[in-house]
Write an enzyme that holds these catalytic residues in place. Structure first.
Site, PDB file in Angstrom:
ATOM      1  N   GLY C 148       0.822  -1.193   0.000  1.00  0.00           N
ATOM      2  CA  GLY C 148       0.000   0.000   0.000  1.00  0.00           C
ATOM      3  C   GLY C 148       0.860   1.247   0.000  1.00  0.00           C
ATOM      4  O   GLY C 148       2.067   1.205   0.262  1.00  0.00           O
ATOM      5  N   CYS C 149       0.229   2.368  -0.302  1.00  0.00           N
ATOM      6  CA  CYS C 149       0.976   3.624  -0.416  1.00  0.00           C
ATOM      7  C   CYS C 149       1.514   4.083   0.939  1.00  0.00           C
ATOM      8  O   CYS C 149       2.720   4.343   1.076  1.00  0.00           O
ATOM      9  CB  CYS C 149       0.109   4.693  -1.070  1.00  0.00           C
ATOM     10  SG  CYS C 149      -1.544   4.846  -0.371  1.00  0.00           S
TER      11      CYS C 149
END
Lengths: 345, 345, 345, 345
Positions: C148-149
């Site tokens: 994920g970011c």
């Protein structure tokens, strides 16, 4: 091929770097700037860490003669006209991103830029670097006057209509909208975030120095003396220019017919894209790329042709077109090093 | 005086609330909305916590008759024309912020809005609420059609030039630039932050439904049938409209002379401010206020008059002007409740 | 090498396209999407005109088997876990950009994503694709769960400090700030320009589904069960994530010593750049690039280590890291196709 | 009552004007500034045209004695400490918006501001103007040191938790996010639109001069010596501050219980609004208003209290609170002249 960038620490200079570090045939050998010589470019632009860790030095003609094939000038108005003559004489090829060599008639420069013009031999030598218009001349050029940002969008939008004599040149109204990076990195009240943000601001109406540059080319294409109405507005974004252009149609003509003429005119120009009828370009669709996107409509109620042209002012309006011209000068594929997809969103 | 707001949960409605909670002669008695009846306005707009904690209810004519003197309609196109007739008959005063009652000629509404028009008796009754133009008529009005945002800026910019017969009406080009709040609160691809931010976008060129509204008034002022060229652009900001207007001068005239005529024309209009020669308004200079600021130049090279007018589209372009009209209708000082200083920076 | 993109019309998908059209060893053979099959990607994304004029089609396993080597899933949560099993069985290599395969413990997925987890054999097979951490495992992987970011920025910022046992894992506080593109293209009230612009908004404090993903890795590195405090904020920009991290130092340590440890830890990682002492990264310095920039300070007054890590959420936080993993899987130089200079300004 | 504004041409000064022109009991009699004396404020701030067309003059103690009751200092650090002593002696009431008189211990000022402190008699006289905390003292004050923007949001967020001994003071981490107007109108690289836009930037981590101001008050409330971790970030917007605060709970406590305590603590404070459980404030919900909105959660997993407080830095963080203090000093309703609804959207 070895290149140098004068004015390396401005936005035009740093955008040349963005593209040239990935250009397969080019080596950056010199970053020059009067104001910050001695420091690494990374101190001013941390985004270049690990990409180009090079010191900025004072421009020196002996060094240039020895080490540089092509010199880019990304300097403010009034600088390159003083420096370029000696580099011409030294046989260095030059691409000038400033306005100093764009106006063939020195007296126009004097009037609009309030400064003495470049020497006539330099003006004579300079080829106006709107690639799509002057590609053949640029192939042979040793000195290129890279177009201004507003003129690039305006001229790519108007030229086909003028070539096909669709419009009355003297009826042209150009409403320009620009992001703030066009004002450069210098700090000033007009670039202060708190006052630019959430704000549209008109400036220099009918008085912008890009007016004679536009008139020079539209008059040449239209084969008559053309005067244009041109106004400029700052909009709250960093990159991007949109020019909305209005002109009286000489004869009624169908919108799809005009679009076909434009598609045909630019069919070999990779960096010009014509939108389908009923759709309009937006500046974000070209951000970070060398494209100029054009949308066209005919307003039948008022018999006007309306053209919308967008570019990224730092790319097609400055550094990108300069590299496009370099590619043409050296006979490389025009797209070399320039095939960045627009950054969307 | 008791008022109600229909469409209270849209941007126009919530801006009416912003001003009316501080209006000394007004009491908000009703917030109506079809989509969110029963909830408190604070759930949708937490910024109103402690300011107006009121439930939104379904519109009901019996309640209105009993409790309301004036009803504001801040509803989307096509809603108020259906609802208003019965409220007129019930003797309720109405200020309609939508486009439903602005075009006196129903067939124009049909053509531009693609919808059946309001009944003729309602159109006949409706006074076009550009306060500076129709103040005398509004004093007697019971039904006001509040102007659109673009027309407000455009008309305040053009009317003095047309009144003084300075310009050729049919040469008018209007280049409009609007913030995103003009598109309302409804979510859509065209209001998505990621795509609007860092983007200027042309839309509806020559096709915007505000065109007939502008033409209706400029034709009336110019005393001839006038067709205008009008284009619209979204710029990345929330509030603000700028209209840049170009028109051919009938006779050459000095810039300072034109400015004097404008200053004189608006000398009794608190909310219209004329800029000094050589300076231009910016949208941020009117943000959050009911002002319309106007800058003027004469482009002698092309014999054009260029006018730049800015407003806050949610205030002078909607809720503010509606309240200005309320004040006029009731004989109160026109500025009552509206003297917010622009929010700068 | 032939690739396909599932979820091609989201922001992750379109960013994969931005890079892959210029990747020397890759050919895009399939754009798949349930919602818009049949249309050209250019209709939804005009910026791709002339770059990738390809139709979007329905995903079909037979076509994929025949024509595709690697499939990227850039789909919303809950989609890839349903689709991937059959493609694994069919021997297709997969890089999944969604959160469906990141949590090795299915019950965590169930708790945080409120959905049934992927089948155990898929979770077992999935390698967590934080390239700098798991490069050796990714070389052999056939199924990569792309991070994920927020976790990407957080973990690259924390791992060296945890490896060197500088900090108390359970004291970690992570304050995340994200641009709006992280919310995807779907329209909603929380992505409406008028409400996001000029606004910082806290959301999901202590409840974000990236929490277990972060804890899984910091617990593994710290060799103990670590619980972190993690909060998230939307800031008014399109791209970029900054995570500011705070942790108690186990022993007092000199700032420059910590910086040296970080520089050493990442000395072979082109895409991680450590800032000099006293300077801090900004999100714009990585926009449009695959870099993660890290700044470090020791707050001696409170004995805390403070780490600031920035990435472009769409690149290193999604599509860029996915391609970095592809390069590793295929033994190509990790930088292949990814050497875009940050777009500054 | 006659007031003067020193530093009238900065953002703090111009915001004082925005409110004071509508304050029923106040008359602006003096706009003073060293840098622009002689010009009209309208030349620098065209948004004031027709609202306050007043010249800016040089500060002169004889004029002040004769014409002014209260003097606001909205000057940069280091100015008011030099000027104020003589005005105190002359019996003028003073509200100082700068940091010069906030720290009771002069040596702290010396250390953090790198400048000699104000004379002790001035520091002794100065009441720290966090209205909600010191209302009773302010009633009697003749010299008010108006709080900094970050401390206002931080302290209003922390005080109830400290008063109720819910948290360990020395565990407090404050992550501040500010719009750009906080940096003032002076042009600099850090306020340049092109570099601030689309950018989040960390700065002065652990070194901000607001740290001792916060510690002074939290130590007083907590009745012990408290050291806080405090970091600051610029976010791309003009107005607004958000402080996200983290602290270890001394004892586990229910979220709704904490919210009740806060609601109760601020039940008589119109300008502090507590959000319902599960919702969070956003800076835009207070833009252009004097509110401080606070959201609270308990992170049970890590036993931390997380508090989010937002203000408009130019209003509650500067000019608005200054006027709130003026109202308190003069026994007027605290809300007088300050009841602007937040500008949303």
């Amino acid at each position: 091929m070895k290149i140098g960038i004068v004015g390396a620490n401005g936005y035009g200079g740093v955008e040349l770097i963005r593209y040239l570090v990935n250009h397969p045939y080019v080596e950056i050998k010199l970053l020059a700037s009067h104001s910050s010589n001695g420091n690494s470019i990374v101190e001013q632009y941390p985004h270049l860490q690990g990409i180009l860790e090079m010191n900025i030095s004072e421009l020196n003609i002996e060094d240039v003669k020895e080490n540089i094939d092509v010199l880019f000038f990304a300097t403010p108005s009034g600088v390159s006209k003083e420096l370029i003559p000696q580099y011409i004489e030294a046989g260095i090829k030059i691409i000038d991103l400033s306005g100093d060599l764009r106006l063939q008639d020195g007296s126009l420069y004097e009037g609009w830029y309030k400064n003495t013009p470049a020497p006539p031999f330099a003006l004579d030598k300079a080829i106006y670097g709107l690639t799509e218009l002057n590609r053949e001349l640029i192939k042979e050029a040793t000195l290129v006057a890279n177009p201004g940002c507003y003129p690039t969008a305006t001229l790519l939008g108007l030229i086909p209509a003028l070539q096909h004599k669709l419009i009355d040149g003297n009826s042209i109204v150009i409403d320009g909208k620009s992001g703030i990076s066009g004002a450069g990195r210098k700090t000033s009240a007009t670039t202060h975030y708190s006052e630019i943000n959430e704000n549209v601001k008109a400036y220099k109406l009918g008085k912008h120095q890009h007016i004679p540059e536009i008139e020079q080319i539209v008059s040449q294409i239209g084969n008559e003396n053309i005067t244009v109405t041109f106004s400029t507005h700052l909009v709250p974004m960093t990159r991007g220019i949109m020019c909305t252009m209005y002109a009286n149609l000489k004869e009624p003509i169908n919108e799809s017919k005009v679009i076909s003429l434009y598609e045909d005119y630019y069919k070999d120009d990779y960096f010009v894209r014509i939108r389908k009828g009923g759709t309009w370009p937006a500046t974000k669709e070209v951000t970070g790329s060398n494209f100029c996107d054009i949308g066209i409509t005919v307003d039948e109620r008022t018999n006007k042709l309306i053209i919308v042209a967008v570019i990224d002012n730092v790319v097609k309006g400055a550094a990108g077109q300069a590299i496009q011209n370099l590619n043409v000068m050296y006979g490389w594929d025009e797209k070399t090093g320039l095939q960045t997809t627009p950054l969307f969103p």
